[in-house]
Scaffold this motif. Sequence first.
Motif, mmCIF file in Angstrom:
data_model
loop_
_atom_site.group_PDB
_atom_site.id
_atom_site.type_symbol
_atom_site.label_atom_id
_atom_site.label_comp_id
_atom_site.label_asym_id
_atom_site.label_seq_id
_atom_site.Cartn_x
_atom_site.Cartn_y
_atom_site.Cartn_z
ATOM 1 N N LYS A 9 0.834 -1.208 0.000
ATOM 2 C CA LYS A 9 0.000 0.000 0.000
ATOM 3 C C LYS A 9 0.868 1.257 0.000
ATOM 4 C CE LYS A 9 -3.778 2.152 2.603
ATOM 5 N NZ LYS A 9 -4.622 2.055 3.827
ATOM 6 N N LEU A 10 1.938 1.229 0.816
ATOM 7 C CA LEU A 10 2.858 2.362 0.885
ATOM 8 C C LEU A 10 3.511 2.637 -0.466
ATOM 9 C CD1 LEU A 10 4.344 4.342 2.928
ATOM 10 C CD2 LEU A 10 6.139 2.581 3.044
ATOM 11 N N ARG A 11 3.798 1.571 -1.209
ATOM 12 C CA ARG A 11 4.472 1.687 -2.506
ATOM 13 C C ARG A 11 3.503 1.738 -3.688
ATOM 14 N NH1 ARG A 11 8.011 4.010 -0.149
ATOM 15 N NH2 ARG A 11 9.568 2.883 1.065
ATOM 16 N N ASN A 12 2.207 1.955 -3.382
ATOM 17 C CA ASN A 12 1.172 2.079 -4.417
ATOM 18 C C ASN A 12 1.126 0.891 -5.362
ATOM 19 O OD1 ASN A 12 0.248 4.725 -3.612
ATOM 20 N ND2 ASN A 12 2.166 5.531 -4.484
ATOM 21 N N THR A 13 1.209 -0.292 -4.760
ATOM 22 C CA THR A 13 1.112 -1.522 -5.546
ATOM 23 C C THR A 13 0.254 -2.510 -4.755
ATOM 24 O OG1 THR A 13 2.395 -3.230 -6.698
ATOM 25 C CG2 THR A 13 3.279 -2.455 -4.603
ATOM 26 N N SER A 14 0.244 -3.754 -5.174
ATOM 27 C CA SER A 14 -0.465 -4.796 -4.422
ATOM 28 C C SER A 14 0.367 -6.066 -4.469
ATOM 29 C CB SER A 14 -1.857 -5.046 -5.021
ATOM 30 O OG SER A 14 -1.762 -5.867 -6.175
ATOM 31 N N LEU A 15 -0.030 -7.055 -3.669
ATOM 32 C CA LEU A 15 0.684 -8.328 -3.657
ATOM 33 C C LEU A 15 0.230 -9.246 -4.799
ATOM 34 C CD1 LEU A 15 0.770 -9.087 0.198
ATOM 35 C CD2 LEU A 15 2.527 -7.998 -1.226
ATOM 36 N N GLU A 16 -0.831 -8.876 -5.478
ATOM 37 C CA GLU A 16 -1.350 -9.668 -6.598
ATOM 38 C C GLU A 16 -0.270 -9.847 -7.658
ATOM 39 O OE1 GLU A 16 -4.205 -11.781 -8.705
ATOM 40 O OE2 GLU A 16 -4.839 -10.599 -6.978
ATOM 41 N N GLY A 17 0.050 -11.114 -7.970
ATOM 42 C CA GLY A 17 1.034 -11.410 -9.009
ATOM 43 C C GLY A 17 2.481 -11.318 -8.579
ATOM 44 N N HIS A 21 0.241 -19.291 3.055
ATOM 45 C CA HIS A 21 -1.224 -19.427 2.963
ATOM 46 C C HIS A 21 -1.876 -18.061 2.726
ATOM 47 C CE1 HIS A 21 -5.297 -20.798 4.187
ATOM 48 N NE2 HIS A 21 -5.362 -19.651 4.856
ATOM 49 N N PHE A 22 -1.494 -17.076 3.529
ATOM 50 C CA PHE A 22 -2.113 -15.746 3.410
ATOM 51 C C PHE A 22 -1.552 -14.963 2.209
ATOM 52 C CE2 PHE A 22 -3.053 -16.645 7.938
ATOM 53 C CZ PHE A 22 -4.438 -16.492 7.880
ATOM 54 N N MET A 23 -0.307 -15.225 1.825
ATOM 55 C CA MET A 23 0.224 -14.602 0.608
ATOM 56 C C MET A 23 -0.571 -15.070 -0.610
ATOM 57 S SD MET A 23 2.692 -12.387 1.040
ATOM 58 C CE MET A 23 3.778 -12.363 -0.396
ATOM 59 N N ASN A 24 -0.852 -16.365 -0.681
ATOM 60 C CA ASN A 24 -1.598 -16.890 -1.823
ATOM 61 C C ASN A 24 -3.015 -16.331 -1.867
ATOM 62 O OD1 ASN A 24 0.679 -18.388 -2.462
ATOM 63 N ND2 ASN A 24 -0.545 -20.122 -3.144
ATOM 64 N N LYS A 25 -3.616 -16.066 -0.708
ATOM 65 C CA LYS A 25 -4.944 -15.439 -0.677
ATOM 66 C C LYS A 25 -4.897 -14.027 -1.260
ATOM 67 C CE LYS A 25 -7.311 -17.990 2.976
ATOM 68 N NZ LYS A 25 -8.367 -18.470 2.069
ATOM 69 N N ASN A 26 -3.705 -13.414 -1.211
ATOM 70 C CA ASN A 26 -3.505 -12.088 -1.809
ATOM 71 C C ASN A 26 -3.153 -12.162 -3.294
ATOM 72 O OD1 ASN A 26 -3.411 -9.494 0.062
ATOM 73 N ND2 ASN A 26 -2.750 -11.214 1.324
ATOM 74 N N ALA A 78 -0.422 -13.657 -4.513
ATOM 75 C CA ALA A 78 1.020 -13.761 -4.735
ATOM 76 C C ALA A 78 1.383 -15.191 -5.144
ATOM 77 C CB ALA A 78 1.780 -13.346 -3.477
ATOM 78 N N ILE A 79 2.554 -15.346 -5.758
ATOM 79 C CA ILE A 79 2.955 -16.646 -6.336
ATOM 80 C C ILE A 79 4.216 -17.150 -5.638
ATOM 81 C CG2 ILE A 79 3.630 -17.848 -8.449
ATOM 82 C CD1 ILE A 79 2.217 -15.406 -9.945
ATOM 83 N N LEU A 80 4.095 -18.292 -4.978
ATOM 84 C CA LEU A 80 5.227 -18.923 -4.300
ATOM 85 C C LEU A 80 6.082 -19.657 -5.332
ATOM 86 C CD1 LEU A 80 6.621 -19.811 -1.622
ATOM 87 C CD2 LEU A 80 5.031 -21.743 -1.559
ATOM 88 N N VAL A 81 7.362 -19.272 -5.463
ATOM 89 C CA VAL A 81 8.213 -19.899 -6.482
ATOM 90 C C VAL A 81 9.363 -20.715 -5.897
ATOM 91 C CG1 VAL A 81 7.644 -18.199 -8.254
ATOM 92 C CG2 VAL A 81 9.630 -17.801 -6.763
ATOM 93 N N GLY A 82 9.664 -20.558 -4.605
ATOM 94 C CA GLY A 82 10.757 -21.318 -4.007
ATOM 95 C C GLY A 82 10.549 -21.516 -2.519
ATOM 96 N N VAL A 83 10.928 -22.691 -2.030
ATOM 97 C CA VAL A 83 10.831 -23.013 -0.596
ATOM 98 C C VAL A 83 12.101 -23.738 -0.181
ATOM 99 C CG1 VAL A 83 9.510 -24.180 1.221
ATOM 100 C CG2 VAL A 83 8.312 -23.270 -0.776
ATOM 101 N N GLN A 84 12.610 -23.371 0.970
ATOM 102 C CA GLN A 84 13.774 -24.050 1.525
ATOM 103 C C GLN A 84 13.508 -24.373 2.984
ATOM 104 O OE1 GLN A 84 17.688 -21.946 2.584
ATOM 105 N NE2 GLN A 84 18.317 -23.162 0.822
ATOM 106 N N ASP A 85 13.854 -25.600 3.391
ATOM 107 C CA ASP A 85 13.876 -25.931 4.818
ATOM 108 C C ASP A 85 15.029 -26.893 5.069
ATOM 109 O OD1 ASP A 85 13.051 -28.485 4.064
ATOM 110 O OD2 ASP A 85 11.159 -28.420 5.164
ATOM 111 N N ALA A 86 15.082 -27.467 6.248
ATOM 112 C CA ALA A 86 16.211 -28.323 6.610
ATOM 113 C C ALA A 86 16.291 -29.577 5.738
ATOM 114 C CB ALA A 86 16.111 -28.710 8.083
ATOM 115 N N THR A 87 15.193 -29.921 5.044
ATOM 116 C CA THR A 87 15.176 -31.150 4.251
ATOM 117 C C THR A 87 15.509 -30.920 2.781
ATOM 118 O OG1 THR A 87 12.809 -31.003 3.696
ATOM 119 C CG2 THR A 87 13.398 -32.077 5.789
ATOM 120 N N GLY A 88 15.556 -29.662 2.346
ATOM 121 C CA GLY A 88 15.883 -29.417 0.945
ATOM 122 C C GLY A 88 15.414 -28.059 0.457
#
Length: 424
Positions: A211-219, A236-241, A243-253
């Motif tokens: 909102k501060l940067r006059n944009t949205s999380l859509e896309g 979960h809440f990013m996807n409701k906005n 947004a697109i999840l493109v990478g995930v990292q945790d201790a398993t990979g």
Amino acid sequence: MATTAKPQPSMYENVKIQFEKAANVMGLDDTVKKILSSTNNEIIVNFPVKMDNGTVEVFTGYRVQHNNVLGPYKGGLRYHPTVDIDAARALATWMTWKTSLAGLPYGGGKGGIQLDPKKYSQGELERITRRFTYALGDNIGPEHDIPAPDVNTNAQMMAWIADTYMSTKSPAERSKNQHVVTGKPVGSGGLEGRDRATGFGVVVTLESWAKLRNTSLEGKTYIVQGFGNVGYWAAHFMNKNGAILVGVQDATGTIYNPEGIDPEALLRFQADNGTISGFKNTQDYNSAEFFGIECDIIIPAALGNQITADNAESVKAKVIAEGANGPTDTEGEEILLAKGVEIIPDILCNSGGVIGSYFEWLQNRNGEIWTMDDVIIKLRRKMEDAFNRVVITGGQYKTDWRTAAYIQALVRIEMAYKQRGIFP
């Protein structure tokens, strides 16, 4: 001639550097600065626990209480091999700033046990948790020091702590001590929505940033480090906005798919397989290059000191939302700020968890039952207010948002000391 690598600063060293910077920018009172430069209490307990096979192991537990001028100590307990007194000091100090910034009547505490919970059975973890609680004794308490879940601890463990602590009190006093911990299961006095409070708060700050940067999380594309409670709910809440999840990292990979990863399907896959590696339509990615993935937003939601001078230069994101405590060290931050990357600092970004804990504490204390809608509305209001105050302070002092967040926190603490004075 071979050169030796420069040692990475510890989390506590980072905390002290950040504190010094903010104190100097705002002109913090020297006496208050001196008080806040050290912890109030540092508790180390060694306690024996019988294992399933009949042997006995001795565990070391920690609880550091940094400052309580604004109210009882508040902060999580983590079960992890990296838990030591230095880490506990850093995390307890961050909690003092975090609770003050959020406007809560709390100080800062933190602790845990140095262990890998994956190596122990459910029964062993219950005995370890109960024995740790007993060893801490009256060093915790509903009006003194209130633990909560953190890395590798959960609602079930909080229920064990509450039950153990209450069992040490007289029958007439037991019901008055339910709020010795927060993050309990709903059926044991927990709060509806406490499980998602931290991840939801992370996304509220990103909505405020957009909102501060006059944009949205859509896309917008984003990556998440850590796919536990905070990382999953943030996704979960990013996807409701949109947004697109493109990478995930945790201790398993580390996994990557530029077309998008479904966090709900990934959560189910992780539960079934104990790993994120091998998830459908994703490719394994070089873990060392994770933060260099092409994306708009990075959400580090794992451990501290992950973004450093070694990898900050590779960051392509516009903004980093710190779901973890201390994920960016001071050298890494200097590089990011010079590149124009905006950082929503941990003491603001992930404060939804402690705000949710405050609501649970109030619920138990007052004998009330709050609904999910109550929690989400009140949480959003507090997170948005804190974000706006940090942005305004950053503009007033012409400084970065982390320093601005520290200044906001320190002003409130400084006022409390000046009004109350120092006991002679």
